[in-house]
Design an enzyme around this catalytic site. Structure first.
Site, PDB file in Angstrom:
ATOM      1  CG  ASP A  89      -0.795  -5.761   8.560  1.00  0.00           C
ATOM      2  OD1 ASP A  89      -1.834  -6.295   8.124  1.00  0.00           O
ATOM      3  OD2 ASP A  89       0.120  -5.359   7.817  1.00  0.00           O
ATOM      4  CG  ASP A  92      -0.464 -14.524   5.050  1.00  0.00           C
ATOM      5  OD1 ASP A  92      -1.693 -14.626   4.935  1.00  0.00           O
ATOM      6  OD2 ASP A  92       0.189 -13.589   4.549  1.00  0.00           O
ATOM      7  N   GLY A 104      -0.178 -12.406   1.973  1.00  0.00           N
ATOM      8  CA  GLY A 104      -1.203 -13.224   1.327  1.00  0.00           C
ATOM      9  C   GLY A 104      -2.162 -12.367   0.504  1.00  0.00           C
ATOM     10  CD  GLU A 111       0.225  -6.205   4.578  1.00  0.00           C
ATOM     11  OE1 GLU A 111      -0.981  -6.393   4.671  1.00  0.00           O
ATOM     12  OE2 GLU A 111       1.026  -7.124   4.341  1.00  0.00           O
TER      13      GLU A 111
HETATM   14  C1  5RP Z   1      -2.001  -8.986   3.333  1.00  0.00           C
HETATM   15  C2  5RP Z   1      -1.528  -9.637   4.566  1.00  0.00           C
HETATM   16  C3  5RP Z   1      -2.584 -10.090   5.525  1.00  0.00           C
HETATM   17  O1  5RP Z   1      -2.410  -9.421   6.722  1.00  0.00           O
HETATM   18  C4  5RP Z   1      -2.460 -11.579   5.702  1.00  0.00           C
HETATM   19  O2  5RP Z   1      -2.596 -12.186   4.434  1.00  0.00           O
HETATM   20  C5  5RP Z   1      -3.514 -12.134   6.665  1.00  0.00           C
HETATM   21  O3  5RP Z   1      -4.783 -11.912   6.145  1.00  0.00           O
HETATM   22  P1  5RP Z   1      -6.097 -12.537   6.789  1.00  0.00           P
HETATM   23  O4  5RP Z   1      -6.294 -11.858   8.116  1.00  0.00           O
HETATM   24  O5  5RP Z   1      -7.169 -12.264   5.775  1.00  0.00           O
HETATM   25  O6  5RP Z   1      -5.848 -14.028   6.947  1.00  0.00           O
HETATM   26  O7  5RP Z   1      -0.375  -9.791   4.839  1.00  0.00           O
HETATM   27  O8  5RP Z   1      -0.949  -8.677   2.469  1.00  0.00           O
END
Ligand code: 5RP
Length: 232
Positions: A89, A92, A104, A111
């Protein structure tokens, strides 16, 4: 290196290093994690990878898997017995003790469920996500049952946070998660004890989950703007 190319390279490195035949995988959400599905799809098509089952952490990821042809199951499917080999995963924020802020993209609930169901939990991110103190810049997403919005806001303020209701874009009103909840993005101006805050937020009636992740992170694949990718 261009940031979207870097995200792709990070995800490809993670898959090539961590994913093997016969795995049950949690697939994360976001602009970095989305490339995980693409790489798995490529390897499945080339028959360099076999017998993968994916559990997407969001509708975004599910649609990608379906479009690519990756077999998808729900974590509630008895076949999986609630267990995954690995979840990969994005994040942020990541601190030096591998604690995270996530959510985010609003997918924090599934998740976190997948992260806790997994034997191993890997994070893919570019170096801008590395921080010395969690929450100094990024607000903590907190998923809330709509009925409890007012009372949760008040309780969060007592914990020292400044909650802001996440609003939709190109739709009137607040964001509703895939589970029909609202999200408060809570500015804490730096978090001294992420584990304690995670527990305190979770103990508020009406809070479904927070984006503070203090579960063990087994691996971090980090991409530098120079193009260098490290597996930590
Ligand atoms: C979604 C998340 C994402 O993994 C996090 O926001 C990072 O996203 P990105 O790789 O687009 O910066 O937690 O809920």
């Amino acid at each position: 290196m261009d940031i979207s190319e870097l995200k792709k390279q990070i995800a490809y490195k993670a898959v090539d290093t961590l994913v093997h035949d016969n795995m049950k995988l949690g697939l994360g959400t976001g602009s970095t994690a989305v490339w995980i599905a693409h790489r798995i799809g490529e390897l499945l098509t080339a028959k360099k990878l076999n017998n993968i089952i994916a559990v997407p952490t969001s509708l975004q990821t599910q649609l990608e898997c379906e479009a690519i042809g990756i077999p998808v199951r729900s974590l509630r499917d008895p076949f999986l017995q609630g267990k995954l080999d690995l979840t990969i995963d994005g994040a942020d924020e990541i601190d030096s003790r591998r604690r995270l802020i996530k959510g985010g993209g609003g997918a924090l609930l599934r998740e976190k469920i997948c992260a806790y169901a997994s034997q191993a939990f890997a994070i893919v991110a570019d170096e801008s996500k590395l921080v010395s103190t969690l929450g100094a810049v990024f607000a903590v997403p907190v998923e809330v049952i709509p009925e409890a919005l007012y009372i949760v806001r008040k309780k969060i303020e007592k914990l020292g946070g400044k909650p802001l209701l996440r609003m939709g874009q190109k739709i009137a009103g607040p964001v509703l998660t895939e589970h029909g909840h609202m999200i408060l993005d809570v500015a804490f101006g730096g978090i001294d004890d992420p584990r304690a805050l995670e527990g305190n937020l979770k103990s508020i009636p009406g809070v479904v989950e927070s984006g503070i992740f203090t579960c063990p992170v087994t691996c971090i694949v980090i991409g530098r703007t120079s193009g260098e990718i490290e597996v930590l």
